[in-house]
Design a protein around this motif. Structure first.
Motif, PDB file in Angstrom:
ATOM      1  N   ALA A  38       2.984  55.963  70.088  1.00  0.00           N
ATOM      2  CA  ALA A  38       4.189  55.103  71.231  1.00  0.00           C
ATOM      3  C   ALA A  38       4.383  53.756  69.521  1.00  0.00           C
ATOM      4  O   ALA A  38       3.137  53.769  68.870  1.00  0.00           O
ATOM      5  N   TYR A  39       5.250  53.061  69.747  1.00  0.00           N
ATOM      6  CA  TYR A  39       5.584  51.568  68.969  1.00  0.00           C
ATOM      7  C   TYR A  39       6.077  51.215  69.318  1.00  0.00           C
ATOM      8  O   TYR A  39       6.346  50.809  70.709  1.00  0.00           O
ATOM      9  N   GLN A  40       6.167  49.901  69.001  1.00  0.00           N
ATOM     10  CA  GLN A  40       6.590  48.947  69.213  1.00  0.00           C
ATOM     11  C   GLN A  40       8.707  48.262  69.603  1.00  0.00           C
ATOM     12  O   GLN A  40       9.044  47.918  68.724  1.00  0.00           O
ATOM     13  N   ARG A  41       8.320  49.111  70.222  1.00  0.00           N
ATOM     14  CA  ARG A  41      10.192  49.723  70.114  1.00  0.00           C
ATOM     15  C   ARG A  41      11.263  48.673  71.341  1.00  0.00           C
ATOM     16  O   ARG A  41      11.752  48.361  70.006  1.00  0.00           O
ATOM     17  N   GLY A  42      10.960  47.197  71.604  1.00  0.00           N
ATOM     18  CA  GLY A  42      11.982  46.207  72.126  1.00  0.00           C
ATOM     19  C   GLY A  42      11.096  44.854  72.010  1.00  0.00           C
ATOM     20  O   GLY A  42      10.029  44.760  70.798  1.00  0.00           O
ATOM     21  N   ARG A  53       7.677  53.141  63.125  1.00  0.00           N
ATOM     22  CA  ARG A  53       7.170  54.079  64.200  1.00  0.00           C
ATOM     23  C   ARG A  53       7.938  55.262  62.607  1.00  0.00           C
ATOM     24  O   ARG A  53       8.785  55.383  61.726  1.00  0.00           O
ATOM     25  N   GLU A  69      11.345  53.441  61.917  1.00  0.00           N
ATOM     26  CA  GLU A  69      12.112  53.468  62.511  1.00  0.00           C
ATOM     27  C   GLU A  69      11.336  51.741  62.861  1.00  0.00           C
ATOM     28  O   GLU A  69      10.128  52.053  62.829  1.00  0.00           O
ATOM     29  N   GLY A  71      11.088  48.479  65.943  1.00  0.00           N
ATOM     30  CA  GLY A  71      11.284  47.654  66.924  1.00  0.00           C
ATOM     31  C   GLY A  71      11.621  46.450  66.939  1.00  0.00           C
ATOM     32  O   GLY A  71      11.019  45.475  65.613  1.00  0.00           O
ATOM     33  N   HIS A  75      16.198  46.814  67.437  1.00  0.00           N
ATOM     34  CA  HIS A  75      15.528  48.057  66.380  1.00  0.00           C
ATOM     35  C   HIS A  75      16.423  48.340  65.451  1.00  0.00           C
ATOM     36  O   HIS A  75      17.398  48.547  65.475  1.00  0.00           O
ATOM     37  N   TRP A  77      16.730  50.835  61.854  1.00  0.00           N
ATOM     38  CA  TRP A  77      15.995  52.042  61.032  1.00  0.00           C
ATOM     39  C   TRP A  77      15.703  52.040  59.637  1.00  0.00           C
ATOM     40  O   TRP A  77      16.485  51.541  58.600  1.00  0.00           O
TER      41      TRP A  77
END
Length: 95
Positions: A38-42, A53, A69, A71, A75, A77
């Motif tokens: 898990a990471y701070q996706r949003g 990540r 990635e 977040g 988002h 890359w």
């Protein structure tokens, strides 16, 4: 590892953050989750989760490139570029 010795190393790929050479993660200077974690996706902040990540990495001689990635609000890359200089890994660029 010295600059002269790392320059002789063959290209190597890394599938996990844990496989990276010693000192690389510390040199990046940001908290980065392992691939699949898990990471701070949003943009809704969740305490304790890293913003980045690990995706993959490739080392060629004294240079290593880490794909990640990121977040947050947008988002994206990106890539950290590091070079082994004077006995330590140093970030030389990001994109």
């Amino acid at each position: 590892m010295t600059a002269s010795s790392c320059g002789k190393l063959a290209e190597q790929s890394y599938r996990q953050k844990a496989e990276l050479p010693r000192g690389v993660v510390e040199a990046i200077g940001v908290d980065i989750a392992e691939k699949g974690q898990a990471y701070q996706r949003g943009d809704v902040m969740q305490p304790g989760l890293p913003l980045y990540r690990f995706v993959s990495a490739t080392r060629s001689g004294c240079r290593i490139r880490i794909n990640y990635e990121q977040g947050g609000f947008a988002h994206r890359w990106g890539t950290f570029s590091l070079f082994h200089i004077a006995g330590a890994w140093r970030v030389t660029g990001t994109r």
